[in-house]
Structure formats: structure tokens, C-alpha cells
Write a protein that holds these residues in place. Sequence first.
Motif, PDB file in Angstrom:
ATOM      1  N   ARG A 130       0.478  -1.781   0.034  1.00 63.01           N
ATOM      2  CA  ARG A 130       0.381  -0.348  -0.048  1.00 63.01           C
ATOM      3  C   ARG A 130       0.919   1.662   0.041  1.00 63.01           C
ATOM      4  O   ARG A 130       2.148   1.719   0.770  1.00 63.01           O
ATOM      5  CB  ARG A 130      -1.261  -0.109   1.242  1.00 63.01           C
ATOM      6  CG  ARG A 130      -1.757  -1.180   1.336  1.00 63.01           C
ATOM      7  CD  ARG A 130      -2.741  -0.933   2.364  1.00 63.01           C
ATOM      8  NE  ARG A 130      -3.750   0.214   1.905  1.00 63.01           N
ATOM      9  CZ  ARG A 130      -4.059   1.079   3.051  1.00 63.01           C
ATOM     10  NH1 ARG A 130      -3.063   1.168   4.277  1.00 63.01           N
ATOM     11  NH2 ARG A 130      -4.893   2.714   2.387  1.00 63.01           N
TER      12      ARG A 130
ATOM     13  N   ASP B   2       1.160   7.019  -9.624  1.00 56.11           N
ATOM     14  CA  ASP B   2      -0.057   6.728  -9.597  1.00 56.11           C
ATOM     15  C   ASP B   2      -0.192   5.546 -10.958  1.00 56.11           C
ATOM     16  O   ASP B   2      -1.077   4.443 -10.725  1.00 56.11           O
ATOM     17  CB  ASP B   2      -1.448   7.631  -9.403  1.00 56.11           C
ATOM     18  CG  ASP B   2      -2.008   7.423  -8.918  1.00 56.11           C
ATOM     19  OD1 ASP B   2      -2.759   6.901  -8.202  1.00 56.11           O
ATOM     20  OD2 ASP B   2      -2.943   6.831  -9.332  1.00 56.11           O
ATOM     21  N   ARG B   3      -0.642   6.111 -11.860  1.00 54.82           N
ATOM     22  CA  ARG B   3      -0.283   5.039 -12.600  1.00 54.82           C
ATOM     23  C   ARG B   3      -0.260   3.710 -13.034  1.00 54.82           C
ATOM     24  O   ARG B   3      -0.742   3.301 -13.351  1.00 54.82           O
ATOM     25  CB  ARG B   3      -0.832   6.275 -14.187  1.00 54.82           C
ATOM     26  CG  ARG B   3      -1.318   5.077 -15.590  1.00 54.82           C
ATOM     27  CD  ARG B   3      -0.934   6.103 -16.630  1.00 54.82           C
ATOM     28  NE  ARG B   3       0.492   6.739 -16.978  1.00 54.82           N
ATOM     29  CZ  ARG B   3       0.904   7.031 -17.468  1.00 54.82           C
ATOM     30  NH1 ARG B   3       0.160   7.963 -19.302  1.00 54.82           N
ATOM     31  NH2 ARG B   3       2.297   7.547 -17.902  1.00 54.82           N
ATOM     32  N   GLU B   4       1.691   4.025 -12.833  1.00 55.29           N
ATOM     33  CA  GLU B   4       1.318   3.310 -13.227  1.00 55.29           C
ATOM     34  C   GLU B   4       1.882   2.024 -12.390  1.00 55.29           C
ATOM     35  O   GLU B   4       2.436   0.633 -12.519  1.00 55.29           O
ATOM     36  CB  GLU B   4       4.019   3.730 -13.342  1.00 55.29           C
ATOM     37  CG  GLU B   4       3.637   4.627 -14.929  1.00 55.29           C
ATOM     38  CD  GLU B   4       2.961   3.201 -16.091  1.00 55.29           C
ATOM     39  OE1 GLU B   4       2.884   2.286 -15.910  1.00 55.29           O
ATOM     40  OE2 GLU B   4       2.772   4.497 -17.302  1.00 55.29           O
ATOM     41  N   LEU B   5       2.222   2.908 -11.012  1.00 58.09           N
ATOM     42  CA  LEU B   5       2.204   2.050  -9.469  1.00 58.09           C
ATOM     43  C   LEU B   5       0.858   1.077  -9.937  1.00 58.09           C
ATOM     44  O   LEU B   5       0.845  -0.321  -9.175  1.00 58.09           O
ATOM     45  CB  LEU B   5       2.210   2.868  -8.548  1.00 58.09           C
ATOM     46  CG  LEU B   5       3.417   2.938  -8.151  1.00 58.09           C
ATOM     47  CD1 LEU B   5       3.391   4.072  -7.422  1.00 58.09           C
ATOM     48  CD2 LEU B   5       4.411   2.685  -7.787  1.00 58.09           C
ATOM     49  N   ARG B   6      -0.381   1.508 -10.189  1.00 56.61           N
ATOM     50  CA  ARG B   6      -1.392   0.893 -10.380  1.00 56.61           C
ATOM     51  C   ARG B   6      -0.968  -0.739 -11.376  1.00 56.61           C
ATOM     52  O   ARG B   6      -1.994  -2.010 -10.944  1.00 56.61           O
ATOM     53  CB  ARG B   6      -2.382   1.497 -10.580  1.00 56.61           C
ATOM     54  CG  ARG B   6      -3.035   2.504  -9.349  1.00 56.61           C
ATOM     55  CD  ARG B   6      -3.759   3.257  -9.808  1.00 56.61           C
ATOM     56  NE  ARG B   6      -5.033   4.687  -9.221  1.00 56.61           N
ATOM     57  CZ  ARG B   6      -5.372   4.691  -7.502  1.00 56.61           C
ATOM     58  NH1 ARG B   6      -5.237   3.056  -8.074  1.00 56.61           N
ATOM     59  NH2 ARG B   6      -5.304   5.399  -7.122  1.00 56.61           N
ATOM     60  N   ARG B   7      -0.642   0.202 -12.036  1.00 50.43           N
ATOM     61  CA  ARG B   7      -0.180  -1.030 -13.119  1.00 50.43           C
ATOM     62  C   ARG B   7       0.488  -2.421 -12.773  1.00 50.43           C
ATOM     63  O   ARG B   7       0.435  -4.107 -13.303  1.00 50.43           O
ATOM     64  CB  ARG B   7       0.467  -0.437 -14.415  1.00 50.43           C
ATOM     65  CG  ARG B   7      -0.695  -0.032 -15.674  1.00 50.43           C
ATOM     66  CD  ARG B   7       0.181   0.997 -16.523  1.00 50.43           C
ATOM     67  NE  ARG B   7      -0.882   1.888 -17.299  1.00 50.43           N
ATOM     68  CZ  ARG B   7      -0.397   2.254 -18.253  1.00 50.43           C
ATOM     69  NH1 ARG B   7       0.572   2.396 -18.092  1.00 50.43           N
ATOM     70  NH2 ARG B   7      -1.379   3.057 -19.245  1.00 50.43           N
TER      71      ARG B   7
ATOM     72  N   GLY C 184       0.677  -3.102  -9.889  1.00 46.94           N
ATOM     73  CA  GLY C 184       0.471  -4.107  -9.131  1.00 46.94           C
ATOM     74  C   GLY C 184      -0.212  -3.718  -7.478  1.00 46.94           C
ATOM     75  O   GLY C 184      -1.180  -3.802  -6.494  1.00 46.94           O
ATOM     76  N   ALA C 185       0.774  -2.655  -6.810  1.00 46.20           N
ATOM     77  CA  ALA C 185       0.158  -1.460  -6.000  1.00 46.20           C
ATOM     78  C   ALA C 185      -1.109  -1.188  -5.638  1.00 46.20           C
ATOM     79  O   ALA C 185      -1.970  -0.896  -6.235  1.00 46.20           O
ATOM     80  CB  ALA C 185       1.585  -0.725  -5.449  1.00 46.20           C
ATOM     81  N   ASP C 186      -1.462  -1.119  -4.324  1.00 45.78           N
ATOM     82  CA  ASP C 186      -2.447  -0.555  -3.889  1.00 45.78           C
ATOM     83  C   ASP C 186      -2.481   1.369  -4.142  1.00 45.78           C
ATOM     84  O   ASP C 186      -1.698   1.448  -2.520  1.00 45.78           O
ATOM     85  CB  ASP C 186      -2.667  -1.093  -2.535  1.00 45.78           C
ATOM     86  CG  ASP C 186      -4.114  -0.991  -2.078  1.00 45.78           C
ATOM     87  OD1 ASP C 186      -5.238   0.445  -2.412  1.00 45.78           O
ATOM     88  OD2 ASP C 186      -4.843  -0.363  -0.742  1.00 45.78           O
ATOM     89  N   VAL C 187      -2.299   2.005  -4.127  1.00 40.79           N
ATOM     90  CA  VAL C 187      -1.950   3.791  -4.387  1.00 40.79           C
ATOM     91  C   VAL C 187      -2.917   4.129  -4.078  1.00 40.79           C
ATOM     92  O   VAL C 187      -4.617   4.327  -4.478  1.00 40.79           O
ATOM     93  CB  VAL C 187      -1.406   3.581  -5.546  1.00 40.79           C
ATOM     94  CG1 VAL C 187      -0.503   5.190  -5.435  1.00 40.79           C
ATOM     95  CG2 VAL C 187      -0.344   2.695  -6.057  1.00 40.79           C
ATOM     96  N   GLU C 188      -3.146   5.327  -3.127  1.00 41.86           N
ATOM     97  CA  GLU C 188      -4.244   6.691  -2.932  1.00 41.86           C
ATOM     98  C   GLU C 188      -3.442   8.120  -2.787  1.00 41.86           C
ATOM     99  O   GLU C 188      -1.965   7.566  -2.806  1.00 41.86           O
ATOM    100  CB  GLU C 188      -4.787   6.436  -1.399  1.00 41.86           C
ATOM    101  CG  GLU C 188      -4.352   6.083  -0.579  1.00 41.86           C
ATOM    102  CD  GLU C 188      -5.166   6.303   0.759  1.00 41.86           C
ATOM    103  OE1 GLU C 188      -5.563   6.218   0.967  1.00 41.86           O
ATOM    104  OE2 GLU C 188      -5.176   4.748   0.871  1.00 41.86           O
TER     105      GLU C 188
END
Length: 385
Positions: free
Chosen positions: A3, A25-30, A32-36
Motif C-alpha cells: 500500500r 500513480d498510474r504506473e504503480l497501479r499497473r 499491482g500496488a494499492d495506491v492512493e
Amino acid sequence: MTRIVQVVPFMSAGSGVAGVAWNLDRELRRLGADVEAYTFPDMRRGKGDVIRMRGRKTARIVTSWRVVWMSTVGTRRTRAYLAAQPDAVSIVHSNVTIGDVYVNHGVLFAAMRARGRAGLRLLIDPARVYVHFRDRARYRGHAHRRIVALTKAEVQTLRNSYGRIGMPVAVISNGVDLDAYRPPSPAERAEARELFRLDDEDRVALFIGHEFDRKGLPTAIEALAHAPTVLLLVIGGNAKMVADAQQLAEKHGVADRVMLLGQQTGVQKYLAAADMFVLPSVYESSGLVFLEALASGLPVVATRVGVAPEVVVDGVNGYLVDREPVEIADRLERIAAQLPGTYAVAARESVEGYSWAAIAQQYLDLANEIAAEKAAESAASARRA
């Protein structure tokens, strides 16, 4: 799943810190990370800036107020927010002085020192004095688990500015969107150049930057007097900066070869119209625009600042220069003498390792490392209890 909370004033597609956080944010989501994100509006709980006026002076007041507010009230609210989710790894891109990772997007004192009369520049603005001593305490203390510097040279800049650094420093560059920034097709180049009524034989150097003095626009304009075959296309600046630059161009007799377009969005069409990129800046912590120009196939003529020394190779994808107009003019003319596109392949290849996907992976690796540290500390604390 790791996270990650990014603490950032604002987050949006584009340039600057907001764009960096958005791309991460965009690439961390890709990955597999849970990002906010925890932003300035979140800290303000939906409220806007206290001061609502227009004008350059008022804008400076609002900016200074925001810096102090985020350093004090914003830090307290961020501490409470992060305490409620101790398993998250925080990456801070703002003025708050808490969080696991602090990303150094620039050293104020280094920028002033590079321009000269640093002490005077510091003292005439109380907000600058505040930021300098706040960051001195930040870097010499233990406010964070890691500091991220955007270039290898910036690590030394931190030491030169603050002396001892109390936390480990990791070097992770900014990235570039290799899909958004790419060499134009012949049709795209022709369309872009038609916007400015450029002939096939015109050779155009592009300058992009807001702070004209720090970014070196006066030097670039003076260089134009020694580079008779080159036109200069300038993006950025406010009305006064543009007017001053126009007067300088007239003084050097090159006003007919300088196009001052002010602030613009969607710079890809300007990159497509250009033959080279020039930025004789006195200081850059990174210089996203260097990466964007190279990704777009443009050779770069730059001073040895930011990421430029790490990616520019003389005669291959541009030139590294001193802030000397005659030297800059010589390099611009060398590029102008070549056929358009001569440097495109080498320029593009030089930044292929700087994709945002690759940069986000480095941040994720760092976040995983810190998450493991925090888990071990938590386990040790539980055993002692």
C-alpha cells in the motif's frame, strides 16, 4: 500487496510535481500496488485557499501561505492520516515534513546560489528564509526513512547546501511518457511547422521554461546573434517576462528570429515543429523537459544541470555547454547544418530506460524495502511487549 500513499499538493496529468505524482500513480497501479493520494484539498478538508485574489503579487502571497500552511497544519494532519494506516508506505512530494520517503524536487538555496547573490535573494523573501531553514532541519534530521534525489549530482547538491544528510539517499530519476512523447511522423511534422509558417530550410530551436532568467532564455537569445541560420521558438513566461524577452531580442537584433508564444499546453506540437531543443539553465533538480525533447527525437543543447549530463552525449544526441552564448551558438549551428532527423534515433534511444513504468518499478522496490523494515520493527516491538 504493498500500500502506497502519495502526499502531494495536487495531482494531474501534465508537467511539474503534479504530473510526476500522476504518472507514478498510474504506473504503480499497473504494477499491482494499492495506491492512493493525500492532497492539499484533502488536508484542507474540501476548503480552497484562504486568499482569493488575482495578480502576480497575490499569487506569490498565496504560494507562500500554502508553503507555511502545509509545513505546519498540513504536517499535523498528514501525521494523523498516516497514523490511521500504519501499513502504508508514504511517498511525499510536498512541503509536509513527515512521511517514509521524501522526494527532493529541487533545492531552493542551490537555485539561488546558481543565479548569484544567494544571501540577498534569500533575505528579501521571508518565505524563502523559512523554506531554507525548514529543509535544513529536514535533511540533517530524521524526518523520513529515505530521501529520493532525482539525479546523482543532486545528492552532492544536497550535501553542499545542508552539510550532513541524516537519512539514506536513493537516486531515482523522473520519467517520461514514451507514448505521448515520440518523434513525429512526416505528416505530423509538416502540420506542426505549418502552424508557424516555417519553410523546409528553416531550422528551429525550441525553448520551454517559465522562469526565463533561471532557465537561461537571455543567454539563448544572445546566442542567436551568433547563430544566423537558427530561429528560436519560446514557450513559457508571463506577460512581463515575454515583454522583457522581446526587448532583449530587439537589443541583440534577432527579434525577427524569436517567436515568443507565452504559456501553452500540449507542447508536443511545438516539439514536432522544432529541429533541436535548447535550455542553458543555471539549475535543474531534474529537467523533465530534457527527457521529453529527447523522447521526441530532438537533439538537446543544455548546460550541465539536472539529468542532462546523464543522457546527453556530445555529437550523438546533442551537446553539453557552458552558459556562453558563442559556444551555444556554435552547437546550434552544428545541428542546423545536419539534415532534419539526423539525431532522432540516438535521441530517442538515450531515454528509453526512463519510461514511467521503469521509474515506478524503482519506487515500488523502495516501498517494498521500507514495508519490510516496518514489518520487522513491528514484530520486534510485539516481542518486547
